[in-house]
Design an enzyme around this catalytic site. Structure first.
Site, PDB file in Angstrom:
ATOM      1  CB  CYS A 172      -0.898  -0.030   1.238  1.00 58.77           C
ATOM      2  SG  CYS A 172      -2.359   0.968   1.017  1.00 58.77           S
ATOM      3  CG  ASP A 188      -4.632  -0.389   9.509  1.00 60.58           C
ATOM      4  OD1 ASP A 188      -3.594  -0.843  10.036  1.00 60.58           O
ATOM      5  OD2 ASP A 188      -4.634   0.651   8.811  1.00 60.58           O
TER       6      ASP A 188
HETATM    7  O1  LIG Z   1      -0.645   4.731   4.513  1.00 54.57           O
HETATM    8  C1  LIG Z   1      -1.156   5.825   4.785  1.00 54.57           C
HETATM    9  O2  LIG Z   1      -0.478   6.863   4.848  1.00 54.57           O
HETATM   10  C2  LIG Z   1      -2.619   5.925   5.037  1.00 54.57           C
HETATM   11  C3  LIG Z   1      -3.140   7.146   5.418  1.00 54.57           C
HETATM   12  C4  LIG Z   1      -4.496   7.279   5.636  1.00 54.57           C
HETATM   13  C5  LIG Z   1      -5.333   6.204   5.467  1.00 54.57           C
HETATM   14  C6  LIG Z   1      -4.818   4.961   5.081  1.00 54.57           C
HETATM   15  C7  LIG Z   1      -3.470   4.808   4.871  1.00 54.57           C
HETATM   16  N1  LIG Z   1      -2.939   3.568   4.528  1.00 54.57           N
HETATM   17  C8  LIG Z   1      -3.763   2.432   4.320  1.00 54.57           C
HETATM   18  C9  LIG Z   1      -3.189   1.075   4.273  1.00 54.57           C
HETATM   19  O3  LIG Z   1      -3.766   0.190   3.666  1.00 54.57           O
HETATM   20  C10 LIG Z   1      -1.975   0.676   5.055  1.00 54.57           C
HETATM   21  O4  LIG Z   1      -1.349  -0.355   4.397  1.00 54.57           O
HETATM   22  C11 LIG Z   1      -2.415   0.230   6.436  1.00 54.57           C
HETATM   23  O5  LIG Z   1      -2.938   1.339   7.113  1.00 54.57           O
HETATM   24  C12 LIG Z   1      -1.253  -0.356   7.244  1.00 54.57           C
HETATM   25  O6  LIG Z   1      -0.214   0.562   7.339  1.00 54.57           O
HETATM   26  P1  LIG Z   1       1.171   0.138   8.055  1.00 54.57           P
HETATM   27  O7  LIG Z   1       0.874  -0.071   9.502  1.00 54.57           O
HETATM   28  O8  LIG Z   1       2.080   1.293   7.818  1.00 54.57           O
HETATM   29  O9  LIG Z   1       1.639  -1.098   7.364  1.00 54.57           O
END
Ligand SMILES: O=C(O)c1ccccc1NCC(=O)[C@H](O)[C@H](O)COP(=O)(O)O
Length: 222
Positions: free
Chosen positions: A7, A143
């Site tokens: 992502c 999440d």
């Molecule tokens: O990634 C971002 O900056 C974000 C910001 C606002 C809403 C969603 C966002 N990301 C979505 C995703 O699918 C991420 O992969 C998920 O939140 C997990 O993130 P991480 O803990 O950094 O792997």
């Protein structure tokens, strides 16, 4: 639909890294394109670069999932058609009414981010968080609650709690996100039983900058 989603992909080289890693590991891969302007991972849906990113993914057989926070159903539907999204992921505090309107406008999958606290949580509490969205036909992505950032926090969920909920609901498909890294993803899958995993910060060199080596390691570890 897919087994792993990387992502917040922003560059053509990131897409190529995801495609190569998916082929090496024989995994069905997807990319998340982040259309939330406040995110470090934002890509402009109107730009030629995003169109090229999406076309590169399409040529490699990589599904595109659009990540949205508090956009109108009309704008989400327009971007989904323009960019060629396979699914939209709602990561804000969108209401049931807004999601209902979105279902009227698009035929692709809608994934609802279920933002949970990072500590232990009961099956009933997870059920309550999921129920409205399941009734509407949304897919579920668990999440860690990132507060006003909404997502991409790098925080992990309490995996045993997710496992308990999953064991109690064996017929409901779901995806796991939240702080997954090349180092912990195999354990996360073992503990929770996740069939689909998602990461953003776990495969980055610095915030918003993906690492091809970490993408390869992450997908190999699944
Ligand atoms: O990634 C971002 O900056 C974000 C910001 C606002 C809403 C969603 C966002 N990301 C979505 C995703 O699918 C991420 O992969 C998920 O939140 C997990 O993130 P991480 O803990 O950094 O792997």
């Amino acid at each position: 639909m897919f087994e792993v989603k990387i992502c917040g992909v922003r560059l053509k080289s990131d897409v190529q890294a995801v495609g190569a890693a998916g082929s090496h590991a024989g995994k069905a891969v997807a990319i998340g394109l982040n259309f939330y302007p406040a995110s470090a991972r934002y890509v402009d849906p109107e730009s030629a670069e995003t169109a090229e990113l999406s076309a590169t993914a399409a040529r490699a057989g990589i599904l595109r999932v659009g990540v949205f926070v508090h956009e109108t159903p009309e704008k989400i539907a327009r971007i989904a058609a323009q960019v060629g999204l396979a699914a939209v992921q709602l990561h804000g505090d969108e209401t049931v009414e807004e999601v209902d309107q979105l279902f009227e406008l698009i035929e692709i999958d809608i994934i609802r981010a279920i933002k949970l606290p990072t500590g232990p949580i009961s099956i009933e509490e997870i059920d309550e968080a999921c129920q409205p969205w399941l009734e509407m036909g949304c897919g579920l992505l668990f999440d860690a609650d990132a507060g006003s950032d909404h997502g991409g926090s790098g925080k992990t969920l309490d995996w045993p709690s997710i496992r308990s909920w999953a064991d109690a609901n064996p017929d409901i498909p779901w995806m796991l996100a939240g702080g997954l890294t090349p180092e912990n993803v195999a354990e996360a899958i073992e503990v929770t039983g996740a069939k689909c995993v998602d990461t953003a910060s776990g495969v980055e060199e610095s915030r918003g900058v993906k690492s091809a080596a970490k993408i390869e390691e992450f997908i190999q570890a699944i």
